[in-house]
Motif scaffolding. Structure first.
Motif, short mmCIF file in Angstrom:
data_model
loop_
_atom_site.label_atom_id
_atom_site.label_comp_id
_atom_site.label_asym_id
_atom_site.label_seq_id
_atom_site.Cartn_x
_atom_site.Cartn_y
_atom_site.Cartn_z
N GLY A 127 0.79 -1.24 0.00
CA GLY A 127 0.00 0.00 0.00
C GLY A 127 0.82 1.27 0.00
O GLY A 127 0.26 2.37 0.02
N ALA A 128 2.15 1.16 -0.02
CA ALA A 128 3.00 2.36 -0.10
C ALA A 128 2.91 2.96 -1.50
O ALA A 128 2.46 2.31 -2.45
N LYS A 129 3.34 4.22 -1.61
CA LYS A 129 3.34 4.91 -2.91
C LYS A 129 4.76 5.39 -3.20
O LYS A 129 5.14 6.51 -2.86
N ILE A 130 5.55 4.50 -3.80
CA ILE A 130 6.95 4.79 -4.12
C ILE A 130 7.11 4.79 -5.63
O ILE A 130 6.78 3.81 -6.30
N SER A 131 7.62 5.88 -6.19
CA SER A 131 7.91 5.93 -7.63
C SER A 131 9.41 6.18 -7.83
O SER A 131 10.11 6.59 -6.92
N GLY A 132 9.86 5.90 -9.07
CA GLY A 132 11.28 6.03 -9.36
C GLY A 132 12.08 4.79 -9.01
O GLY A 132 13.31 4.85 -8.96
N VAL A 133 11.40 3.67 -8.76
CA VAL A 133 12.09 2.44 -8.34
C VAL A 133 13.06 2.00 -9.44
O VAL A 133 12.70 1.90 -10.61
#
Length: 436
Positions: A209-215
């Motif tokens: 449920g996290a919102k991490i972009s740029g992985v």
């Protein structure tokens, strides 16, 4: 103290399956603290460092259920924060380098995290500044008790911010990411590490449920959420073990197949071994190493100058495999300069290889030049002591290629990072015995 007795000079044959990734496990296991729901993790390696961390989580109140070989369920719905202030925790935590990874999740979910100064390999200084500077940037207050060597961070609620890391630390990035996912607002981490194991952590957190972009890049953008849910995760194979088996096959002139290696996550590893003259063939998701009956020749640069193999942040070559490169080069045709930039004590084990007959010049704490024997002069068996995990496996490879019977003491260091290594090596023909 436990010891390996190794009868060297035998060719090996067959296939070997790499264990789950140790360095991924130390991050992924701590992420279970971010949710009260069940998190199921597969392909966990059965090694000392990981088992110590699982035991630490259990002492912290995490419910742990082993559902099969390498597969566990974790539920952190009744975390005992008082354990962090106990004498037992101070003793348990300092024996494991990876214990630092519990601080970010605990700070994010419970508003505080403590850790004694962690132990681990004696390979040089490994700063914790990146971790704690990241927490301070998110609004935590830092304190350090010099008498007890005890670190602490506390915050009512973390707040998202922009930060430029002073180094692309893998564990530092992972710890800050785990703190930031529950922070208020948006966090941007620039100069973030982007190793496959960190990508695995970010993907797992997004499923929670996290919102991490740029992985996968060196800039991660994290939008804080109020809570995370449970998930299921399978860990990658250990790339350091994969590199170790490539080196073992070359040094013993053995034909080996390394199974299910997750080729797309190996980065520079196959290319660096090819530069050493080793044939690394792709067969689906396996690596096939043919028997190098005529040896292997180190490439030079296009202007004829000596090859340098150096470590660098991902997608550069991992420092954990430089010890293997150094050993493999002792029997190559040609010479190579090994440049270990990150740790100033990791090359000191070369004196053991010199005792075995290797031609190595230790230029300074960070650089060693290796002149290969081209198998015209084999390494000689000897008695030695393993100083750390990666040097330990390198000495084991040297012993398996050497003529005669070698003894390696303090193999607990090897067991910290390699699962049932003697048993698995015997299955492909190695003459290796474990004695107390």
């Amino acid at each position: 103290m436990t010891t390996f007795i190794i009868e060297g000079g035998h060719q090996l044959k067959g296939s070997i399956q790499p264990q789950g990734a140790k360095n991924e496990a130390l991050q992924i296991l701590c992420a279970v603290l971010l949710t009260p729901e069940i998190v199921t993790i597969h392909n966990i390696p059965d090694i000392i460092d990981v088992n110590k961390l699982i035991s630490l989580l259990e002492n912290l109140g995490v419910k742990i259920n082993k559902i099969g070989p390498g597969s566990y369920e974790f539920q952190a719905d009744e975390v005992n924060m008082k354990y962090l202030e106990s004498a037992e925790f101070k003793e348990d935590g300092k024996g494991l380098r990876g214990s630092i990874m519990i601080v970010g999740p605990l700070l994010a979910r419970f508003g505080k995290g403590y850790i004694p100064k962690p132990g681990g390999d004696k390979i040089g200084r490994r700063r914790l500044d990146t971790h704690f500077e990241g927490f301070i940037n998110l609004g935590a207050k830092f304190r350090y008790n010099r008498e007890d060597h005890f670190y602490g961070v506390e915050a009512d609620r973390l707040k998202g911010t922009y930060m430029l890391l002073d180094e692309a630390s893998v564990t530092g990035t992972a710890n800050i990411v785990m703190a930031a996912v529950l922070a208020e607002g948006t966090t941007t981490i620039y100069n973030a590490a982007c190793e496959p194991y960190l990508q695995q952590l970010c993907k797992m957190l997004n499923r929670m449920g996290a919102k991490i972009s740029g992985v996968g890049s060196n800039m991660l953008i994290i939008e804080g959420v109020d809570s995370l849910k449970g998930t299921e995760h399978k860990m990658l194979p250990d790339m350091i073990e994969i590199g170790s088996w490539i080196g073992l096959a070359a040094m013993t002139k053995s034909e080996l197949t390394i199974k299910n290696v997750s080729w797309d996550d190996l980065g520079q590893i196959p290319n660096v071994f090819r530069k050493l003259g080793i044939t690394v063939e792709r067969d689906g998701d396996d690596i096939h190493i043919p028997a190098h009956k005529d040896g292997y020749e180190i490439q030079s640069y296009i202007d004829g100058s000596i090859l340098t193999v150096a470590d660098a942040p991902w997608p550069g070559f991992t420092p954990d495999l430089l010890s293997i490169v150094l050993v493999v080069a002792t029997q190559a045709r040609g010479a190579v300069l090994v440049h270990q930039k990150m740790f100033e004590s990791r090359l000191f084990f070369v004196d053991k290889l010199i005792d075995m007959g290797a031609k190595i010049i230790l230029c300074d704490p960070h650089r060693a030049t290796v002149i290969g024997h081209d198998f015209k002069s084999t390494l000689k068996a000897t008695t030695m002591t393993s100083p750390d995990i990666r040097a330990g496996i390198s000495l084991l490879i040297a012993a398996l290629s050497a003529k005669g019977t070698s003894t390696i003491h303090n193999i607990e260091q090897i067991d910290r990072g390699y699962e049932r290594i003697d048993e698995r090596l015997r299955a492909i023909g190695a003459k290796i015995k474990r004695v107390n």
